[in-house]
Structures are given as structure tokens and as C-alpha cells.
Write a protein that holds these residues in place. Structure first.
Motif, mmCIF file in Angstrom:
data_model
loop_
_atom_site.group_PDB
_atom_site.id
_atom_site.type_symbol
_atom_site.label_atom_id
_atom_site.label_comp_id
_atom_site.label_asym_id
_atom_site.label_seq_id
_atom_site.Cartn_x
_atom_site.Cartn_y
_atom_site.Cartn_z
ATOM 1 N N UNK A 179 -13.674 1.910 -4.402
ATOM 2 C CA UNK A 179 -13.747 1.180 -5.672
ATOM 3 C C UNK A 179 -13.135 -0.210 -5.523
ATOM 4 N N UNK A 180 -12.044 -0.311 -4.768
ATOM 5 C CA UNK A 180 -11.390 -1.606 -4.542
ATOM 6 C C UNK A 180 -12.235 -2.492 -3.632
ATOM 7 N N UNK A 181 -12.764 -1.915 -2.548
ATOM 8 C CA UNK A 181 -13.548 -2.698 -1.593
ATOM 9 C C UNK A 181 -14.853 -3.220 -2.200
ATOM 10 N N UNK A 182 -15.415 -2.460 -3.141
ATOM 11 C CA UNK A 182 -16.672 -2.884 -3.774
ATOM 12 C C UNK A 182 -16.440 -3.871 -4.915
ATOM 13 N N UNK A 183 -15.165 -4.132 -5.218
ATOM 14 C CA UNK A 183 -14.833 -5.087 -6.268
ATOM 15 C C UNK A 183 -14.962 -4.547 -7.674
ATOM 16 N N UNK A 184 -15.137 -3.238 -7.801
ATOM 17 C CA UNK A 184 -15.311 -2.656 -9.138
ATOM 18 C C UNK A 184 -13.993 -2.602 -9.900
ATOM 19 N N UNK A 185 -12.874 -2.487 -9.145
ATOM 20 C CA UNK A 185 -11.550 -2.520 -9.766
ATOM 21 C C UNK A 185 -10.638 -3.397 -8.926
ATOM 22 N N UNK A 186 -9.545 -3.877 -9.525
ATOM 23 C CA UNK A 186 -8.562 -4.676 -8.789
ATOM 24 C C UNK A 186 -7.705 -3.764 -7.931
ATOM 25 N N UNK A 187 -7.146 -4.314 -6.868
ATOM 26 C CA UNK A 187 -6.286 -3.524 -5.987
ATOM 27 C C UNK A 187 -5.072 -3.066 -6.774
ATOM 28 N N UNK A 188 -4.715 -1.815 -6.624
ATOM 29 C CA UNK A 188 -3.613 -1.256 -7.406
ATOM 30 C C UNK A 188 -2.807 -0.278 -6.572
ATOM 31 N N UNK A 189 -1.735 0.210 -7.162
ATOM 32 C CA UNK A 189 -0.875 1.193 -6.508
ATOM 33 C C UNK A 189 -1.572 2.556 -6.542
ATOM 34 N N UNK A 190 -1.939 3.073 -5.379
ATOM 35 C CA UNK A 190 -2.713 4.318 -5.317
ATOM 36 C C UNK A 190 -1.798 5.540 -5.267
ATOM 37 N N UNK A 191 -1.250 5.887 -6.398
ATOM 38 C CA UNK A 191 -0.412 7.078 -6.488
ATOM 39 C C UNK A 191 -0.864 7.906 -7.684
ATOM 40 N N UNK A 192 -0.476 9.169 -7.681
ATOM 41 C CA UNK A 192 -0.851 10.061 -8.781
ATOM 42 C C UNK A 192 -0.358 9.492 -10.106
ATOM 43 N N UNK A 193 0.898 9.059 -10.129
ATOM 44 C CA UNK A 193 1.494 8.579 -11.368
ATOM 45 C C UNK A 193 0.808 7.319 -11.877
ATOM 46 N N UNK A 194 0.435 6.414 -10.959
ATOM 47 C CA UNK A 194 -0.230 5.178 -11.380
ATOM 48 C C UNK A 194 -1.600 5.478 -11.991
ATOM 49 N N UNK A 195 -2.316 6.450 -11.425
ATOM 50 C CA UNK A 195 -3.624 6.835 -11.980
ATOM 51 C C UNK A 195 -3.450 7.465 -13.358
#
Length: 302
Positions: free
Chosen positions: A140-156
Motif C-alpha cells: 500500500x505504501x509502495x503503490x502510493x495509496x497511503x503515506x508511510x506510517x508506523x507499521x504496528x498493531x497499535x498504530x493500525x
């Protein structure tokens, strides 16, 4: 002496939790490949390419991305599933006018499993949504659909609560139920049929067929489930992951969009690692369930 119904429910719930944990640890890397291929079928040439690419990007950690919500999902799902499975069997005995200890046919057990899956879907959907989003975050990040974010359970979890509210955790619930009901009919039906076949061949009781036949029966049950409902699971994964970008279309519209723009083959993207995963994962699931349940039930036979 048979345990009280409440104790029986606790035993089924505990055995289901043990089986669910065993299922995750034995099959998580292949589940990660499945979700990635379902969501971004054009990025990968096949399951081996997907697994190797994921390993190059993030190592073993990448293959086990989403393990915590997967554990939560499988433990919650299988705890509720097997507890409800025991309860639904009693309902079927009552409806058929049978004694509460009567042995059900394979068809009756398949029906009990199918109804039980409705209850397990309610706890599965939120945890599976978090798992799927974590597994497909890199794409999702590489395709530009979302901004780069913290990939953790809590962040999601925080992102879902902030952007979608509590109802956001149930994105894809209808599709989950539509997948689970026919899927678990095939799952329990094939599992019980295989166990019956092994018991007849070995001339023993179904509970005494041994480790390998139980594991193989579980694998065949899992493969039967996925072969029947895989397109629905593909649509569910797409809805749950793509809803990160905003409101996502429902089941029918998403299904038709995939079929028209990507072809029917896209609905089966990731099927190979899923079928391969069935045997270690569902073998471990039923082995963990049957063995732990048998040990706990023995305490009440003395």
C-alpha cells in the motif's frame, strides 16, 4: 461421567484456543503470501516470488507480519467456533429428537459447524482486518495509496478508530459470514468424513486413529473449505485492505470490479500458498484441538 455443559463449553473453548495458536505458528508465512497476492496480484509472479520478495524486504519478520492479530484472530475464532460447534451439535440433537449423548452423522456435524461459524465471524472480522492491513502495508505504501506510517498493531488500531470509528473494525463482515457458512460446512464435513474413513480402515474408534490421520484429515478439511470459498476470501481481503484509503465498495461491486478489470483469475490469486498452508496449519489446528480436548475430558472420566 460426562462433564456439565458449562464445563464442556470451557473445555471446547480452551481446546479451540490451543488449536488456533498451533494453526498460526505453523502457517503464518503462507497466509502472508496469500493476502499480498490477493490484494496486489500484479506485483507477484507466483507464491515463491511473493515469499522471496517479502523475505528480501523485511526478512523473516516480514513473513510473520501480522502474527499478533493473527494469533488474536485465530484464538478468538477457534475458541468461539469450537465452543459454538459443541453447542450447535446439542441443538441439532434436540431438533432431531436424539439423546444428548447420541453420535451425530457426518452431515449433521457439518451443519453444526456451518451454523457455529456465524458466531465465530463476529470475533474474527475485526482481528482479521488488522492482520490483513498489516500484511499488505508495504504494498500500500509502495503503490502510493497511503503515506508511510508506523507499521504496528497499535498504530493500525488507532488509525481505524480515528478515521472510521468502531464500525470500521467490521469492514468485510458480510463477506466474512458469506465465506464462513459454506466454508465450514465443507471444513467439518470433509474432516469428519476423512476421520470416518480412517477409523473404518483401521477398525477403531474415530478418536483413536492417531496423530497423522488427524493431521491429514484436518488438512483435507481446510483444503475443501478454501477450494469452495476462495473468491469470497479474495474479495474480503481486498475490501479490508483497500478500505484504508477511504470508503470501500461492498461485496458484489468489489467482486464485479475485480472480475471485469483483472479477470476471474485474479479472484484465485494466492490460492497455491493457501492450499499448501492448509496441511500444516489445519493439521496443527485439529491436532491441538483433539489432543488437548481429549486430555481435558479424561479428567472427568476418572
Amino acid at each position: 461421567m460426562a462433564p456439565h455443559q458449562v464445563v464442556q463449553a470451557i473445555i471446547d473453548l480452551s481446546a479451540g484456543a490451543i488449536g488456533g495458536a498451533a494453526c498460526v505458528f505453523s502457517g503464518q508465512p503462507l497466509d502472508t503470501a496469500k493476502v499480498k497476492m490477493q490484494t496486489f496480484p500484479s506485483l507477484y509472479r507466483g507464491s515463491i516470488h511473493c515469499i522471496l520478495s517479502t523475505y528480501k524486504q523485511d526478512g523473516v519478520r516480514g513473513l510473520y507480519q501480522g502474527t499478533i492479530p493473527a494469533l488474536m484472530a485465530n484464538i478468538a475464532e477457534n475458541s468461539v467456533l469450537f465452543m459454538s460447534y459443541g453447542f450447535c451439535q446439542q441443538v441439532i440433537r434436540f431438533a432431531a429428537g436424539l439423546h444428548h449423548d447420541a453420535v451425530l452423522s457426518n452431515m449433521q456435524k457439518a451443519c453444526a459447524g456451518s451454523v457455529a461459524s456465524i458466531f465465530s465471524s463476529l470475533v474474527l472480522c475485526p482481528t482479521e482486518l488488522v492482520k490483513c492491513r498489516l500484511q499488505a502495508m508495504y504494498e500500500m505504501e509502495m503503490s502510493g495509496k497511503i503515506a508511510k506510517s508506523n507499521n504496528s498493531v497499535w498504530s493500525v488500531v488507532k488509525s481505524i478508530m480515528r478515521n472510521e470509528g468502531p464500525q470500521g473494525f467490521f469492514q468485510g463482515l458480510t463477506t466474512t459470514i458469506a465465506r464462513e457458512v459454506p466454508g465450514y460446512f465443507c471444513f467439518f464435513g470433509a474432516y469428519e468424513l476423512c476421520r470416518t474413513g480412517f477409523a473404518d480402515y483401521m477398525e477403531c474408534e474415530k478418536d483413536d486413529i492417531g496423530v497423522a490421520p488427524i493431521a491429514l484429515s484436518g488438512g483435507i478439511g481446510g483444503a475443501s473449505l478454501w477450494l469452495v470459498v476462495y473468491p469470497m476470501d479474495c474479495v474480503k481481503s481486498r475490501i479490508q485492505v483497500m478500505s484504508m484509503t477511504g470508503k470501500q465498495a461492498g461485496f458484489f461491486k468489489t467482486f464485479m470490479t475485480i472480475a471485469r478489470s483483472e479477470g476471474v483469475r485474479a479472484l484465485y490469486s494466492g490460492l497455491t500458498p493457501t492450499i499448501v498452508r492448509c496441511f500444516p496449519a489445519n493439521g496443527a489446528l485439529f491436532l491441538g484441538y483433539e489432543v488437548s480436548r481429549k486430555l481435558m475430558m479424561k479428567e472427568f472420566d476418572n
